[in-house]
Motif scaffolding. Sequence first.
Motif, PDB file in Angstrom:
ATOM      1  N   ARG A 217       0.862  -1.175   0.000  1.00  0.00           N
ATOM      2  CA  ARG A 217       0.000   0.000   0.000  1.00  0.00           C
ATOM      3  C   ARG A 217       0.898   1.223   0.000  1.00  0.00           C
ATOM      4  NH1 ARG A 217      -2.672  -3.627  -1.018  1.00  0.00           N
ATOM      5  NH2 ARG A 217      -4.549  -4.417  -0.004  1.00  0.00           N
ATOM      6  N   PHE A 218       0.477   2.277  -0.680  1.00  0.00           N
ATOM      7  CA  PHE A 218       1.264   3.516  -0.773  1.00  0.00           C
ATOM      8  C   PHE A 218       2.619   3.274  -1.433  1.00  0.00           C
ATOM      9  CE2 PHE A 218      -1.455   3.827   3.033  1.00  0.00           C
ATOM     10  CZ  PHE A 218      -2.294   4.841   2.602  1.00  0.00           C
ATOM     11  N   SER A 219       2.668   2.285  -2.303  1.00  0.00           N
ATOM     12  CA  SER A 219       3.889   1.937  -3.014  1.00  0.00           C
ATOM     13  C   SER A 219       3.506   1.018  -4.177  1.00  0.00           C
ATOM     14  CB  SER A 219       4.855   1.225  -2.070  1.00  0.00           C
ATOM     15  OG  SER A 219       6.144   1.134  -2.625  1.00  0.00           O
ATOM     16  N   ALA A 220       4.391   0.920  -5.201  1.00  0.00           N
ATOM     17  CA  ALA A 220       4.103   0.106  -6.392  1.00  0.00           C
ATOM     18  C   ALA A 220       2.707   0.438  -6.922  1.00  0.00           C
ATOM     19  CB  ALA A 220       4.238  -1.375  -6.098  1.00  0.00           C
ATOM     20  N   LEU A 221       2.475   1.716  -7.177  1.00  0.00           N
ATOM     21  CA  LEU A 221       1.158   2.204  -7.571  1.00  0.00           C
ATOM     22  C   LEU A 221       0.840   1.818  -9.014  1.00  0.00           C
ATOM     23  CD1 LEU A 221       1.497   5.846  -6.164  1.00  0.00           C
ATOM     24  CD2 LEU A 221       0.770   3.777  -4.937  1.00  0.00           C
ATOM     25  N   ALA A 222      -0.430   1.543  -9.269  1.00  0.00           N
ATOM     26  CA  ALA A 222      -0.881   1.236 -10.627  1.00  0.00           C
ATOM     27  C   ALA A 222      -2.338   1.654 -10.774  1.00  0.00           C
ATOM     28  CB  ALA A 222      -0.715  -0.249 -10.939  1.00  0.00           C
ATOM     29  N   THR A 223      -2.694   2.038 -11.984  1.00  0.00           N
ATOM     30  CA  THR A 223      -4.049   2.519 -12.282  1.00  0.00           C
ATOM     31  C   THR A 223      -4.749   1.552 -13.215  1.00  0.00           C
ATOM     32  OG1 THR A 223      -3.370   4.825 -12.021  1.00  0.00           O
ATOM     33  CG2 THR A 223      -5.386   4.410 -13.277  1.00  0.00           C
ATOM     34  N   HIS A 224      -5.939   1.132 -12.815  1.00  0.00           N
ATOM     35  CA  HIS A 224      -6.731   0.183 -13.596  1.00  0.00           C
ATOM     36  C   HIS A 224      -7.611   0.939 -14.579  1.00  0.00           C
ATOM     37  CE1 HIS A 224     -10.342  -2.413 -14.233  1.00  0.00           C
ATOM     38  NE2 HIS A 224      -9.407  -3.315 -14.399  1.00  0.00           N
ATOM     39  N   LEU A 225      -7.482   0.602 -15.858  1.00  0.00           N
ATOM     40  CA  LEU A 225      -8.310   1.203 -16.888  1.00  0.00           C
ATOM     41  C   LEU A 225      -9.700   0.570 -16.884  1.00  0.00           C
ATOM     42  CD1 LEU A 225      -5.637   1.242 -19.734  1.00  0.00           C
ATOM     43  CD2 LEU A 225      -6.308   3.153 -18.267  1.00  0.00           C
ATOM     44  N   TYR A 226     -10.693   1.400 -16.957  1.00  0.00           N
ATOM     45  CA  TYR A 226     -12.077   0.934 -16.834  1.00  0.00           C
ATOM     46  C   TYR A 226     -12.488   0.025 -17.988  1.00  0.00           C
ATOM     47  CZ  TYR A 226     -17.127   0.855 -17.048  1.00  0.00           C
ATOM     48  OH  TYR A 226     -18.422   0.439 -17.141  1.00  0.00           O
ATOM     49  N   HIS A 227     -13.213  -1.018 -17.655  1.00  0.00           N
ATOM     50  CA  HIS A 227     -13.936  -1.843 -18.628  1.00  0.00           C
ATOM     51  C   HIS A 227     -15.042  -2.560 -17.872  1.00  0.00           C
ATOM     52  CE1 HIS A 227     -12.053  -5.540 -17.046  1.00  0.00           C
ATOM     53  NE2 HIS A 227     -10.955  -4.803 -16.952  1.00  0.00           N
ATOM     54  N   ARG A 228     -16.018  -3.047 -18.604  1.00  0.00           N
ATOM     55  CA  ARG A 228     -17.087  -3.810 -17.963  1.00  0.00           C
ATOM     56  C   ARG A 228     -16.525  -5.126 -17.423  1.00  0.00           C
ATOM     57  NH1 ARG A 228     -22.119  -3.996 -21.986  1.00  0.00           N
ATOM     58  NH2 ARG A 228     -20.448  -4.436 -23.486  1.00  0.00           N
ATOM     59  N   THR A 229     -17.060  -5.595 -16.331  1.00  0.00           N
ATOM     60  CA  THR A 229     -16.517  -6.777 -15.668  1.00  0.00           C
ATOM     61  C   THR A 229     -17.559  -7.870 -15.525  1.00  0.00           C
ATOM     62  OG1 THR A 229     -15.470  -7.587 -13.636  1.00  0.00           O
ATOM     63  CG2 THR A 229     -17.070  -5.817 -13.393  1.00  0.00           C
ATOM     64  N   ARG A 230     -17.045  -9.106 -15.412  1.00  0.00           N
ATOM     65  CA  ARG A 230     -17.919 -10.254 -15.129  1.00  0.00           C
ATOM     66  C   ARG A 230     -17.759 -10.697 -13.682  1.00  0.00           C
ATOM     67  NH1 ARG A 230     -15.839 -14.452 -19.301  1.00  0.00           N
ATOM     68  NH2 ARG A 230     -13.893 -13.379 -18.830  1.00  0.00           N
ATOM     69  N   LYS A 231     -17.418  -9.771 -12.829  1.00  0.00           N
ATOM     70  CA  LYS A 231     -17.051 -10.106 -11.453  1.00  0.00           C
ATOM     71  C   LYS A 231     -18.161 -10.841 -10.708  1.00  0.00           C
ATOM     72  CE  LYS A 231     -15.145  -7.984  -7.283  1.00  0.00           C
ATOM     73  NZ  LYS A 231     -14.627  -6.735  -6.687  1.00  0.00           N
ATOM     74  N   HIS A 232     -19.392 -10.454 -10.933  1.00  0.00           N
ATOM     75  CA  HIS A 232     -20.494 -11.011 -10.143  1.00  0.00           C
ATOM     76  C   HIS A 232     -21.078 -12.245 -10.835  1.00  0.00           C
ATOM     77  CE1 HIS A 232     -20.106  -7.507  -7.641  1.00  0.00           C
ATOM     78  NE2 HIS A 232     -20.260  -6.733  -8.690  1.00  0.00           N
TER      79      HIS A 232
END
Length: 284
Positions: A217-232
């Motif tokens: 946390r507060f290190s090795a930062l990365a940003t996730h690009l939005y897309h629709r998900t099948r998570k549920h």
Amino acid sequence: MRISVAVITYNWPEALERVLTALAAQSELPYEVIVTDDGSQPATRAVLERMALDYPVRLVHLWQPDDGARMSRARNRAIAAAQGDYVILLDGDMVAERHFIADHRAFARRGCFVQGSRVLTDARLTRRMLENIRLMPGFFSRGIERRRHTLRLPVLARWYARPGTKRRGIKSCNMAFWRDDLLVLNGFNEAMTGWGREDTELAARAFHLGLLRRDLRFSALATHLYHRTRKHVVDNPNDRIVDDTRARRLIRCELGVERHLAEFARPAVDLRAVVRAAAVTQGS
């Protein structure tokens, strides 16, 4: 310590280009970037060949036929092909902050694996990031969730990274293991196909092996690009595999990375060499 970054991708070449550009601009470069491709169309290969000409580190493209979502198999092939001692698992929609590799190196510890975090973007900010390769969200940016994950605070990061056995929040989009630990575990479980839970099952076996988890946390930062998900997904059969792994306290899976080691007994081809040779041939 040589670091291999294994980037999994599927039919989103614009995002992959953004991810690879960020990895090429790191304050500390990895030894290699392995793009493991779960059956993308030729546009992905075209992006890789264009970028390979002047990419700063070894660049490998592993492709497998599109036969449903086979993320476990794709990641295992990258692990088998990795020439590094340490493997950072990264999704092809995760844009790394410029100190990402250096931070992962700083927090690598024997007997542990690392679980990183991510900033979530909305569709509008994602479009802007794909159009502007220099754009990275900050704490006050619009269109983000988990805003705290934009902050790089090394002192606080060390406090969060105390080894433990927390089970929640496992996600292979930003995760790292020593390669020899992955070989002992036999990598990801290829009996798991379709959406999700293969990272949770791997972490369960890692805990059974005696590995501890360090949260970045507060290190090795990365940003996730939005897309629709099948998570549920309702009644995900992969959940039953996770439950069985935990109930039997398994360490190794039956269908894993060992199936691919012979294929990469010789190092996978560096795409830079292929593209440069082709350029010389065309110019002669």
